[in-house]
Each structure stands twice: as C-alpha cells, then as structure tokens.
Design a protein around this motif. Structure first.
Motif, short mmCIF file in Angstrom:
data_model
loop_
_atom_site.label_atom_id
_atom_site.label_comp_id
_atom_site.label_asym_id
_atom_site.label_seq_id
_atom_site.Cartn_x
_atom_site.Cartn_y
_atom_site.Cartn_z
N HIS A 89 0.83 -1.20 0.00
CA HIS A 89 0.00 0.00 0.00
C HIS A 89 0.87 1.27 0.00
O HIS A 89 0.52 2.28 0.60
N LYS A 90 2.00 1.19 -0.69
CA LYS A 90 2.92 2.34 -0.72
C LYS A 90 2.32 3.54 -1.42
O LYS A 90 2.66 4.69 -1.12
N ASP A 91 1.41 3.29 -2.37
CA ASP A 91 0.80 4.39 -3.13
C ASP A 91 -0.58 4.78 -2.61
O ASP A 91 -1.22 5.67 -3.17
N SER A 92 -1.04 4.15 -1.53
CA SER A 92 -2.37 4.45 -1.00
C SER A 92 -2.32 5.70 -0.12
O SER A 92 -1.29 6.00 0.50
N GLY A 93 -3.42 6.39 -0.06
CA GLY A 93 -3.51 7.56 0.81
C GLY A 93 -3.61 7.14 2.27
O GLY A 93 -3.73 5.95 2.60
N VAL A 94 -3.56 8.14 3.15
CA VAL A 94 -3.57 7.84 4.58
C VAL A 94 -4.89 7.16 4.97
O VAL A 94 -4.89 6.14 5.67
N GLY A 95 -6.00 7.68 4.51
CA GLY A 95 -7.29 7.09 4.87
C GLY A 95 -7.47 5.70 4.31
O GLY A 95 -7.96 4.79 5.01
N ASP A 96 -7.08 5.49 3.04
CA ASP A 96 -7.22 4.16 2.43
C ASP A 96 -6.31 3.15 3.13
O ASP A 96 -6.69 1.98 3.32
N TYR A 97 -5.10 3.58 3.51
CA TYR A 97 -4.17 2.67 4.18
C TYR A 97 -4.70 2.26 5.55
O TYR A 97 -4.62 1.09 5.94
N ILE A 98 -5.27 3.20 6.29
CA ILE A 98 -5.83 2.87 7.61
C ILE A 98 -7.02 1.93 7.47
O ILE A 98 -7.14 0.94 8.22
N SER A 99 -7.89 2.17 6.49
CA SER A 99 -9.06 1.30 6.28
C SER A 99 -8.62 -0.11 5.88
O SER A 99 -9.19 -1.10 6.35
N ALA A 100 -7.60 -0.21 5.01
CA ALA A 100 -7.12 -1.52 4.59
C ALA A 100 -6.50 -2.27 5.76
O ALA A 100 -6.65 -3.50 5.88
N THR A 101 -5.79 -1.57 6.65
CA THR A 101 -5.20 -2.21 7.82
C THR A 101 -6.27 -2.76 8.75
O THR A 101 -6.18 -3.90 9.25
N GLN A 102 -7.31 -1.98 8.99
CA GLN A 102 -8.40 -2.45 9.85
C GLN A 102 -9.12 -3.64 9.24
O GLN A 102 -9.48 -4.60 9.94
N ALA A 103 -9.32 -3.62 7.91
CA ALA A 103 -9.99 -4.74 7.26
C ALA A 103 -9.16 -6.01 7.34
O ALA A 103 -9.68 -7.11 7.60
N LEU A 104 -7.83 -5.91 7.15
CA LEU A 104 -6.97 -7.09 7.24
C LEU A 104 -6.93 -7.65 8.65
O LEU A 104 -6.91 -8.87 8.85
N ASN A 105 -6.92 -6.79 9.66
CA ASN A 105 -6.92 -7.27 11.04
C ASN A 105 -8.20 -8.04 11.36
O ASN A 105 -8.17 -9.03 12.10
N GLN A 106 -9.32 -7.59 10.80
CA GLN A 106 -10.56 -8.34 11.00
C GLN A 106 -10.50 -9.69 10.30
O GLN A 106 -10.96 -10.70 10.84
N GLN A 107 -9.91 -9.74 9.11
CA GLN A 107 -9.79 -11.01 8.39
C GLN A 107 -8.84 -11.97 9.10
O GLN A 107 -9.04 -13.18 9.07
N LEU A 108 -7.80 -11.45 9.74
CA LEU A 108 -6.84 -12.31 10.44
C LEU A 108 -7.47 -12.99 11.64
O LEU A 108 -7.01 -14.07 12.05
N GLN A 109 -8.52 -12.41 12.23
CA GLN A 109 -9.16 -13.00 13.41
C GLN A 109 -10.28 -13.97 13.04
O GLN A 109 -10.88 -14.58 13.92
N ALA A 110 -10.58 -14.10 11.74
CA ALA A 110 -11.65 -15.01 11.32
C ALA A 110 -11.19 -16.46 11.44
O ALA A 110 -9.99 -16.77 11.58
N ASP A 111 -12.14 -17.39 11.38
CA ASP A 111 -11.83 -18.81 11.47
C ASP A 111 -11.03 -19.25 10.25
O ASP A 111 -11.36 -18.92 9.10
N GLY A 112 -9.96 -20.01 10.48
CA GLY A 112 -9.13 -20.49 9.40
C GLY A 112 -8.06 -19.52 8.95
O GLY A 112 -7.28 -19.85 8.06
N ALA A 113 -8.04 -18.32 9.53
CA ALA A 113 -7.03 -17.34 9.14
C ALA A 113 -5.73 -17.58 9.90
O ALA A 113 -5.65 -18.41 10.82
N ALA A 114 -4.71 -16.83 9.53
CA ALA A 114 -3.38 -17.02 10.12
C ALA A 114 -3.28 -16.45 11.53
O ALA A 114 -2.41 -16.84 12.30
N GLY A 115 -4.16 -15.50 11.90
CA GLY A 115 -4.10 -14.89 13.22
C GLY A 115 -3.08 -13.76 13.27
O GLY A 115 -2.38 -13.47 12.30
N GLY A 116 -3.00 -13.11 14.42
CA GLY A 116 -2.07 -11.99 14.57
C GLY A 116 -2.72 -10.68 14.16
O GLY A 116 -3.90 -10.62 13.83
N THR A 117 -1.91 -9.62 14.15
CA THR A 117 -2.38 -8.29 13.79
C THR A 117 -1.34 -7.60 12.91
O THR A 117 -0.16 -7.97 12.92
N VAL A 118 -1.81 -6.62 12.16
CA VAL A 118 -0.94 -5.79 11.33
C VAL A 118 -0.88 -4.39 11.93
O VAL A 118 -1.92 -3.80 12.21
#
Length: 437
Positions: A87-116
C-alpha cells in the motif's frame, strides 16, 4: 550471507530484482495463499551465479529490524512491513481502512491470526523509501542494525545500488569464517589514510571569525578613548545651518532587528461532519458569518488569516496558518500549533505528535463547534477545560441557496469573538507575546 536470513534485506533485494515474494500457507513454495490473511510465510526467489536458484521461506510473524515508535518502540513483523509496501501508493485514509480490514480477516476462522500494525506517515515514508532503494541502510531513522559489521553494510549498500539501477556494483571484501578480512583491507586502509591526509580542514564559527589564538585588542582601547573625548567637547562657535536639501529629506525608519516572528498554526478537523472546514473557515473567522462548507468554492489546502491580538502584539496583526492535516509538518511546527478544531472523533489525532487528547490539549487549545440546542458529545466533555465548546444557530437553506434564518446569523460574530478570545488567552498562557516569540 546476512541477506539470506534478514527479512528486510530479502524483501529489498526482491523488489530491486523485480521478483516479488509469494505469500504461502506453509514453508513450501507450492502452496500459495489466496490472501495475506491466510498466509503464514513469505517465499523469496533469488538467483545467483554461485548458488543458482534459491527459495527462502520466512514466517510472516518474524520480527524485523524496523523499530516502530507508534507500536511502542517494538520491532515490526514481516507481515506489517510487506503490507505497508503493498500500500505504498495508498492515501492515509485508504491505508488505515485496509489495515483495519486485514486485522478483522486475520481473526476469522481459518485465518493465520495476529495483527498488522498501522504505520504513521513518517514511518511509512521512511520504510517505503528504504525498500525502494532510494536510501541506504544508515540513512533510515527507524531501521536498526543488529550486526553493524562491514560485510552487512556492504550487502545493504549493494542491494541499494541494484535498486537504484547501478549495474556495476563494487564487490565487498571477502571474510573468513572468523570474521577477519583478507589483506586487501589493509590496502584500503592505507588508501584512506592518503585521502584523509589531502583533505582541507574546515574551521568552525569561532576559528573563522576569531582565529585559533586569542587576540589582544587593548591598544585599540587607547585610540578609542581619544576619539570619544573629541566628541564630548562642545563647539564654542555658532551652530552651522543645515542645508535645505538635507533638512527636507524624509526621516529614515530604523530597520527592525531580530528574527521574523513565528506564524501560529490552527489545525482543522478533516472530518466530513465538521461544521468548519477549509472552504468556509476563513469567512467564519474573518467576516463572522457561517456558511456551509459545501456552498463555498475554495479548494486550497492551506489558508492564512490575519488577526490583531492586543495582549500578544498590540502593534501589528498576527498571521495565522490554517491546515487540516499535519502530513507536511516539520518537527518544530508543533510548537506553533495554538488551536485544534475537533468534532470529538479521536481518529483525527492519529497522525499528530500528541495522539492522546489530554496531552494534546495541554499544548494547544481545543475548539468544538456544534449546533445550538444539540447535546455536546460526552468525549468532548471528558476532555475538560482544555476544549472550548461553542454552538451556532442551525443553518436552514432556502431557494436559490439563500438561508431562511439569515437574520439570526448576527450571533455568529459573538461565537467568533469568543473563539478568538480563548485562542488569545491560551497563547498568552503558553508564552506567546514574550521576548523571542
């Protein structure tokens, strides 16, 4: 080589050679992951004349040498570093939203776990610049070298040379298993001594102006006393008349000394729900009339407002700078922030020097502006006396863009004066108007 085990150097080398790593669900390169949330490893494919094709699998949870201040001065894991590069070319708002979305996906069943971890603007710029090869190892503010040997430094500089497009990269000196360099290093040392011997030493401020030895100017004092005595003797003859050409000349004003006074900064809220934003803040603070932000035509990202604050400088108005983001702030700019307009949403302070509201409003005045008759948010009330709460009459639009309650807008001037009075008192309490500011 340290490059094979260091995840940062592996990622930098893969970017330089245009062979991006592959996220996988295991250490096997044949098990690619469908998303970063399910990936557990990052497989790097390298090619060299000595070793041939190599596949290096590194767990995404591996800590790197990038120390993030926003994460509590802890090493950033490889998953956060790789996600930041994606996300080197993403804006500040888009980067924050993408980080929050990935953290939610990491906590789902079958995911790798952890946080970004979400990097602030300065850290993200430093990391992307270093990974792209535009900065060498020692030029990064947040990457710490665990092994600061010459071999590791040369490997990092070699990767930087490849990323910059340098085809002919100098090979570093070979080292034996004990870490000692071959005799070629002694020749390099002798060559450096010859270069340093030919250098011209530059003097500092004192040696240039005063020399290396103290100079005795006592003899000048004797000559000065004779000239001073001459000027104190009053003339006995008639005073000569001043020529008309000289007498009619206008008086020359003395040139003011000292540095230019600092321009105070007012930070606005970038929230779309804020009543005051860059399009309408100038007309509100200068003219004392509120207009909705969507009816204004101003598209500038920085504004200037002049205001006379008698207790700060009674002779001339101060020039205020108005911005809605601190992305381009230099470190010394934060000492000039005198007011922060807020809607009560704490995400506004993520990129600030002081991310906690209590600490932020101990350095600058907080200003909350809402509609008259509506409840002030509990978060704003909890921030205490450091935040001024002001309320405006509701704006009711009519046909042709003319407000129906335009007669009641005379109260806006009262609110504006209250805000300026609070800003002046806050600046005076923090040392503005004293010598040096």
């Amino acid at each position: 080589m340290a490059t094979r085990s260091d995840p940062l150097l592996l990622l930098r080398a893969s970017i330089a050679s245009s062979t991006p790593p592959i996220p996988t669900t295991s250490s096997d390169a044949s098990t690619p992951a469908d998303s970063l949330a399910h990936a557990t490893h990052l497989v790097f494919n390298t090619q060299s004349a000595a070793d041939g094709a190599q596949h290096t699998a590194v767990p995404l949870s591996t800590p790197t040498r990038f120390i993030s201040a926003a994460a509590g001065n802890k090493p950033l894991d490889l998953r956060s570093v790789y996600f930041c590069w994606l996300h080197k070319d993403s804006g500040v708002g888009d980067y924050i939203s993408a980080t929050q979305a990935l953290n939610q996906q990491l906590q789902a069943d079958g995911a790798a776990g952890g946080t970004v971890n979400n990097l602030v603007f300065v850290e993200k710029l430093d990391l992307v610049t270093w990974l792209s090869g535009d900065a060498s190892e020692h030029e990064s503010e947040f990457i710490k070298s665990e092994d600061n040997t010459r071999q590791v430094r040369q490997e990092a500089d070699a990767v930087a040379g490849i990323a910059a497009g340098d085809g002919d990269v100098m090979m570093g000196e070979a080292a034996d298993p004990e870490g000692e360099h071959v005799k070629g290093g002694q020749k390099e040392l002798e060559r450096l001594k010859d270069i340093y011997a030919m250098e011209r030493r530059m003097g500092d401020h004192n040696t240039v102006l005063q020399g290396v030895k103290p100079t005795d100017f006592s003899h000048i004092r004797k000559h000065a006393e004779s000239f001073l005595r001459r000027t104190t003797v009053k003339p006995t003859g008639p005073t000569p008349a001043i020529p008309a050409a000289i007498a009619n000349r206008p008086t020359v004003k003395p040139i003011p000394t000292g540095r230019r006074p600092e321009q105070p900064i007012i930070l606005l809220s970038p929230s779309a729900s804020s009543l005051l934003r860059l399009p309408n803040i100038k007309s509100f603070l200068v003219d004392g009339v509120y207009t909705p932000p969507d009816t204004a035509t101003t598209t500038a990202n920085i504004l200037h407002v002049n205001r006379l604050l008698p207790s700060i400088d009674p002779n001339r108005p101060l020039r205020f700078i108005l911005v809605d983001t601190p992305d381009h702030f230099k470190p010394d700019y934060w000492s000039r922030v005198v007011a922060v307009f807020t809607t009560g949403q704490t995400w506004q302070f993520k990129g600030y020097k002081w991310t906690q509201p209590a600490e932020l409003f101990s350095h600058a005045l907080g200003v909350y502006v809402g509609w008259r008759g509506e409840l002030i948010p509990d978060t704003v009330k909890g921030w205490g006396r450091g935040v001024l709460s002001a309320q405006l009459d509701k704006y009711v639009g009519g046909p042709g863009g003319v407000e129906k309650n335009s007669v009641s807008r005379w109260r806006d001037r009262e609110v504006v004066e209250d805000i300026w009075g609070a800003i002046e008192g806050s600046m005076r309490a923090r040392g503005w108007g004293k010598e040096g500011r």
